[in-house]
Scaffold this active site. Structure first.
Site, mmCIF file in Angstrom:
data_model
loop_
_atom_site.group_PDB
_atom_site.id
_atom_site.type_symbol
_atom_site.label_atom_id
_atom_site.label_comp_id
_atom_site.label_asym_id
_atom_site.label_seq_id
_atom_site.Cartn_x
_atom_site.Cartn_y
_atom_site.Cartn_z
ATOM 1 N N SER A 1 0.839 -1.193 0.000
ATOM 2 C CA SER A 1 0.000 0.000 0.000
ATOM 3 C C SER A 1 0.879 1.249 0.000
ATOM 4 O O SER A 1 1.890 1.303 0.697
ATOM 5 C CB SER A 1 -0.885 -0.040 1.249
ATOM 6 O OG SER A 1 -1.591 1.143 1.337
ATOM 7 N N GLY A 2 0.521 2.230 -0.822
ATOM 8 C CA GLY A 2 1.303 3.465 -0.888
ATOM 9 C C GLY A 2 2.439 3.385 -1.896
ATOM 10 O O GLY A 2 3.227 4.319 -2.033
ATOM 11 N N GLY B 1 2.233 3.487 -5.049
ATOM 12 C CA GLY B 1 2.006 4.387 -6.182
ATOM 13 C C GLY B 1 1.155 3.784 -7.284
ATOM 14 O O GLY B 1 1.078 4.333 -8.390
ATOM 15 N N LYS B 2 0.486 2.678 -6.970
ATOM 16 C CA LYS B 2 -0.279 1.973 -8.009
ATOM 17 C C LYS B 2 -1.460 2.812 -8.517
ATOM 18 O O LYS B 2 -1.649 2.974 -9.722
ATOM 19 C CB LYS B 2 -0.770 0.622 -7.464
ATOM 20 C CG LYS B 2 0.347 -0.239 -6.902
ATOM 21 C CD LYS B 2 -0.151 -1.545 -6.313
ATOM 22 C CE LYS B 2 -1.034 -1.407 -5.087
ATOM 23 N NZ LYS B 2 -0.350 -0.974 -3.862
ATOM 24 N N GLU C 1 -8.496 -2.680 -8.271
ATOM 25 C CA GLU C 1 -9.230 -3.730 -7.562
ATOM 26 C C GLU C 1 -9.450 -3.322 -6.116
ATOM 27 O O GLU C 1 -8.570 -2.736 -5.503
ATOM 28 C CB GLU C 1 -8.402 -5.016 -7.613
ATOM 29 C CG GLU C 1 -9.195 -6.266 -7.400
ATOM 30 C CD GLU C 1 -8.278 -7.484 -7.502
ATOM 31 O OE1 GLU C 1 -8.578 -8.361 -8.311
ATOM 32 O OE2 GLU C 1 -7.277 -7.559 -6.781
#
Ligand code: ADP
Length: 581
Positions: A375-376, A378-379, A502
């Site tokens: 998480s985080g 940059g996706k 998602e």
């Protein structure tokens, strides 16, 4: 540059010049009718005194009275209608601008405050037009007429008058300026209050569950109190204005009587001159009070207008090079798109950290790419760059060889489908939600995509079918249904490339399987797919998996390869990627 003061009002009135001029002309006619009244009455009295027939004179009085009232009513209606028109046009411009602001600008602002600019601030413009502008204009005219007449009678007395009245008016105007700031503060606080209400209503379930309702009611109440405080302060300033005028007027009378008396005694002017002058003084001060009242009304409106202007001065998202002809929805999935990222870096404006750092990879037509990472990493930011909600700080993204910045934004977005992680569903019906990106899709097409993602049951659930409401934010649907509804919405527009964020939340096994089928359906349409994946089932089938860590690509390959080559991926696969049970 933001225009200040009265000049900022003019553009909003430009399209209403004719009705405004007509209203002004009608108010002159009404005034003339009023002035004629005493003369006609005098004639009736004269007639009665000499015993002549007064039938026509009485009829004239009645006709002028009725006509004056009728014209007054028409003038009022015209003015009110014009004022509503000004409000309408301003609201249209404001909403047109708001919904086209760059996404980053909207992210940085409070939605409730923006809503209040459209609703509450524009409303104050109405008073500016009705009680402000025209009264200022007509009172100013009357006052000017009186000044001219006074100059003809005795310039010296006029000097004395202007001195006394001028001091009062200048003080009133000075105080009035303060009113504009106060009005702005007051409107800002109304905006803050609206934002507080929006925040509370947006999370009403969490508030109830957390037992925080009372505290939130208090918080909104405090915001309302602050708006009240600002309103009361404005009222105080408004209240100061009329005594100021009163003092100025009395001062003027005393000065004129004093100086005038002296001039009569010294033989410079006659008693008749002094009496005429004093009568004109009445004519001057009567509109003066009205003028300052209208002036303060105007200041309040201008305070609110500055908040409207602030939004109008913001730049819209640049639409990019002109699309010629404008992009239309393709009837079938178009030629599959080739996407290339070349050393893409991104830093949020005003931030130091690179959210993306030299990201490069290719997405071949018709393939599935999974983005994974903690998480985080940059996706989501990366998907945002593909939709051009922001542009890379350096590096380039190309679609079929063309830099995204060289494509018209609308044309680019017409080729991409985008399903946000939260899969927003708009309040309204199923149909409205599905047809958002493809307003002309037929019911058969809709039924086709719904079946492909396993949502056919949604339509048969209610006798209303596609016209069944989904509730505010889609609360009448389950999380999985919202997700797949959003996928359907994208698919109906036949995108060449679907971007799917998602959900991180775990879906149950049935929903998980339904989502997997939906993704297969996406690919059967030969659409390429980039999915931010949080689930093993989504990544194992991907043609390539891009592993992101703190904005950098640390591995690219298929599931088995990455398990071998990339320790972070192995760790993610074992701990973070959700496995449906
Ligand atoms: P992921 O989707 O991989 O979880 P995101 O793309 O959502 O990651 O976020 C990447 C990073 O960008 C996070 O560290 C987040 O704190 C940061 N970020 C998001 N918005 C802003 C912003 N407006 N200003 C500065 N940093 C931001």
């Amino acid at each position: 540059m933001r225009r200040e003061g009265l000049r900022s009002l003019l553009p909003h009135l430009r399209d209403h010049r004719r009705p405004l001029a007509a209203a002004a002309a009608l108010s002159l006619v009404t005034a003339a009718a009023g002035l004629a009244q005493p003369l006609l009455v005098r004639r009736v009295i004269d007639g009665v005194q000499v015993g002549a027939s007064v039938g026509t004179a009485v009829a004239a009085v009645v006709v002028v009275l009725l006509a004056g009232s009728l014209i007054g009513a028409v003038q009022q209606y015209l003015l009110q209608r014009t004022a509503e028109g000004v409000v309408l046009a301003t609201r249209r411009r404001l909403v047109g601008r708001l919904l086209r602001l760059p996404v980053a600008e909207l992210d940085a602002r409070r939605t409730g405050d923006l809503i209040s600019r459209v609703g509450s601030d524009t409303t104050l413009l109405r008073a500016v037009v009705t009680s402000g502008l025209l009264e200022v204009a007509s009172s100013a005219l009357l006052a000017m007429g009186a000044v001219v007449a006074m100059a003809l009678v005795d310039p010296l007395l006029l000097g004395v008058t202007l001195l006394a009245v001028g001091v009062g008016v200048a003080a009133g105007v000075g105080v009035g300026r303060r009113l504009r700031e106060l009005a702005r503060t007051s409107q800002e606080r109304v905006g803050a209050m609206t934002a507080a209400v929006e925040r509370a209503l947006g999370a009403v379930r969490t508030l109830r569950a957390s037992g925080a309702t009372d505290r939130e009611v208090d918080a909104v109440g405090r915001a309302a109190e602050q708006a009240y405080d600002a309103g009361v302060r404005a009222a105080r300033v408004q209240a100061v204005i009329s005594p100021l005028v009163g003092v100025a007027v009395q001062g003027a009378f005393v000065a004129v009587l004093g100086v005038g008396g002296y001039r009569v005694a010294s033989g410079s002017i006659s008693v008749a001159d002094l009496v005429a002058f004093i009568l004109y003084l009445f004519l001057l001060v009567m509109p003066l009070g009205q003028l300052l009242g209208a002036y303060s009304q105007l200041q309040l409106g201008l305070g609110a207008l500055s908040r409207v202007e602030e939004v109008l001065a913001l730049g819209e998202e640049d639409p990019g090079p002109r699309a010629d002809p404008p992009p239309a929805r393709s009837a079938t999935p178009g030629p599959a798109a080739l996407l290339e990222l070349d050393s893409v870096s991104f830093t949020h404006p005003g931030s130091q950290t690179r959210v993306l750092d030299g990201v490069s990879f290719r997405v071949e037509p018709g393939t599935r790419t999974a983005l994974v990472g903690p998480s985080g990493a940059g996706k989501s930011t990366l998907l945002g760059l593909l939709e051009r909600f922001a542009d890379p700080t350096s590096g380039s993204i190309r679609l079929d060889g063309v830099d995204l910045r060289d494509l018209p934004r609308a044309a680019l977005r017409a080729r991409l489908g985008y399903v946000e992680q939260e899969a927003p569903v708009l309040a309204g019906t199923l149909r409205e939600n599905l047809l958002l990106a493809a307003p002309r899709a037929t019911d058969d097409e809709v039924a086709g995509v719904l079946a492909a993602v396993g949502l056919s049951a949604l339509v048969t659930r209610s006798p209303l079918g596609l016209d069944a409401p989904v509730g505010e934010g889609g609360v009448l649907l389950s999380g999985g249904e919202r997700q797949r509804l959003a996928i359907c919405r994208s698919l109906l527009a036949n995108p060449d490339l679907l971007l799917l964020d998602e959900p991180t939340a775990s879906l149950d096994a049935r929903n998980e399987a339904a989502l997997a089928r939906a993704l297969d359906a996406v690919q059967q349409r030969s659409t390429a797919l980039i999915v931010v994946a949080h689930r093993l089932s989504t990544v194992v089938d991907a043609d390539q998996i891009v592993v992101l860590d703190a904005g950098r690509v640390v591995g690219i390959g298929r599931h088995e390869e990455l398990l071998e080559s990339t320790p972070l991926y192995r760790e993610l696969a074992m701990t973070q990627l959700l496995v449906a049970d």
